[in-house]
Design a protein around this motif. Structure first.
Motif, PDB file in Angstrom:
ATOM      1  N   PHE A  89     -20.366 -16.474  27.970  1.00  0.00           N
ATOM      2  CA  PHE A  89     -19.233 -16.443  27.104  1.00  0.00           C
ATOM      3  C   PHE A  89     -18.892 -15.162  26.717  1.00  0.00           C
ATOM      4  CE2 PHE A  89     -22.901 -16.529  24.249  1.00  0.00           C
ATOM      5  CZ  PHE A  89     -22.463 -15.957  23.022  1.00  0.00           C
ATOM      6  N   SER A  90     -17.564 -15.015  26.577  1.00  0.00           N
ATOM      7  CA  SER A  90     -16.929 -13.688  25.942  1.00  0.00           C
ATOM      8  C   SER A  90     -17.664 -12.625  26.540  1.00  0.00           C
ATOM      9  CB  SER A  90     -17.139 -13.730  24.312  1.00  0.00           C
ATOM     10  OG  SER A  90     -16.700 -14.650  23.820  1.00  0.00           O
ATOM     11  N   ASP A  91     -17.860 -12.505  27.740  1.00  0.00           N
ATOM     12  CA  ASP A  91     -18.627 -11.304  28.484  1.00  0.00           C
ATOM     13  C   ASP A  91     -19.820 -11.084  28.219  1.00  0.00           C
ATOM     14  OD1 ASP A  91     -15.882 -11.114  30.031  1.00  0.00           O
ATOM     15  OD2 ASP A  91     -15.316  -9.518  28.429  1.00  0.00           O
ATOM     16  N   HIS A  92     -20.548 -11.943  27.698  1.00  0.00           N
ATOM     17  CA  HIS A  92     -22.055 -11.614  27.435  1.00  0.00           C
ATOM     18  C   HIS A  92     -22.931 -12.409  28.383  1.00  0.00           C
ATOM     19  CE1 HIS A  92     -21.094  -9.862  23.213  1.00  0.00           C
ATOM     20  NE2 HIS A  92     -20.532 -11.084  23.052  1.00  0.00           N
ATOM     21  N   SER A  93     -24.079 -11.528  28.475  1.00  0.00           N
ATOM     22  CA  SER A  93     -25.216 -12.119  29.674  1.00  0.00           C
ATOM     23  C   SER A  93     -26.421 -12.212  29.119  1.00  0.00           C
ATOM     24  CB  SER A  93     -25.014 -11.025  30.707  1.00  0.00           C
ATOM     25  OG  SER A  93     -25.594  -9.835  30.377  1.00  0.00           O
ATOM     26  N   CYS A  94     -27.251 -12.885  29.950  1.00  0.00           N
ATOM     27  CA  CYS A  94     -28.401 -12.912  29.330  1.00  0.00           C
ATOM     28  C   CYS A  94     -29.401 -11.607  29.075  1.00  0.00           C
ATOM     29  CB  CYS A  94     -29.406 -13.953  30.250  1.00  0.00           C
ATOM     30  SG  CYS A  94     -28.777 -15.605  30.542  1.00  0.00           S
TER      31      CYS A  94
END
Length: 287
Positions: free
Chosen positions: A140-145
């Motif tokens: 989401f919203s260009d976020h990653s783990c």
């Protein structure tokens, strides 16, 4: 004989008055306003939301089959309620997993909002979301783990202990944890983030941790009751709508100020008026 009747009527009037006072609905729990469709006392608000809120001396709690969750705020304009799970992990606190479970009626009328994301942490390589159910994961919203594992103090521990790269995906919706428990998902921890649409470019340290619930308001004619000065509630036995009119001293089915009462007729006399009639009638008999 008449003296005894007068005393009995007076006691009954006092009892009814006490019952009317105690039946009025509280409109605040500490600093949080309580409005329709919610209610703290039984019979207040909408019957669909019955027993969902509990007010303690310090906090307001949302009650589910898996426990009580502190209510952070209620936005009546946006029809949302934000809660916090004290047992979940955050970017700075690591805690053992705790399933978040809602009842079927809660999931139907006040489910987690679309902008609330559940984050599964430290999942095994055999986890369903990393194998057959990869489609349940998303970013989401260009976020990653990788960003989450690398930024948060509490989640860095997973990377250090396993000496492996973060999973390709760890963000999912509530339905995933609803149909598959944390044990089935084979993940040791979870956290939740809300308002995700506005978190683009915002690091995990500044994310809003918690669960935002989105509800709908049943159309029962509550506006008519509110405009007449009443509070929307319901009969605890039949769950039929009542307009609670504490100032007028009665419970009307639709509105205060001469509306139909819960017995389906206009309330012409109060207990005090009846008592006064009996007293004056007795006096008139002797003159």
């Amino acid at each position: 004989m008449w003296f005894l009747i007068k005393r009995l009527v007076l006691v009954a009037a006092a009892a009814v008055t006490m019952a009317q006072v105690s039946s009025s609905c509280r409109d605040f729990c500490n600093s949080i306003p309580i409005k329709y469709p919610f209610g703290i006392e039984d019979g207040c608000g909408s019957p669909q939301f019955r027993h969902m809120l509990n007010c303690s001396a310090t906090d307001l709690f949302f009650q589910t089959p898996s426990g009580n969750y502190k209510v952070q705020s209620i936005d009546y304009d946006k029809k949302s309620l934000t809660i916090y799970d004290p047992s979940m992990s955050t970017c700075s606190i690591l805690q053992p997993h705790h399933d978040f479970v809602m009842s079927d009626i809660q999931n139907a009328i006040i489910p987690p909002s679309y902008d609330t994301v559940f984050v599964l942490m430290n999942c095994s390589i055999d986890s369903p979301v990393l194998n057959h159910y990869k489609n349940l994961c998303f970013n989401f919203s260009d976020h990653s783990c990788d960003e989450l594992y690398g930024t948060c103090t509490s989640f860095k521990l997973f990377h250090l202990l396993s000496n492996s790269t973060p999973p390709p995906c760890c963000f999912t919706a509530y339905d995933t944890v609803r149909y598959m428990s944390m044990n089935i998902l084979d993940c040791t921890h979870y956290t939740t983030v809300y308002n995700t649409d506005n978190l683009k470019g915002v690091g995990p340290l500044d994310w809003l941790y918690g669960i935002r619930l989105s509800y709908s308001v049943p159309d029962t004619g509550c506006g008519r009751c509110s405009r007449s000065g009443g509070t929307c509630g319901f009969d605890v036995e039949t769950e039929g709508m009542l307009c609670i009119c504490s100032a007028a001293g009665n419970n009307a089915t639709r509105e205060c100020g001469g509306g139909l009462t819960s017995r389906g007729r206009r309330e012409e006399y109060t207990w005090l008026q009846i008592w006064y009639f009996l007293v004056t009638w007795d006096v008139r008999r002797w003159y």
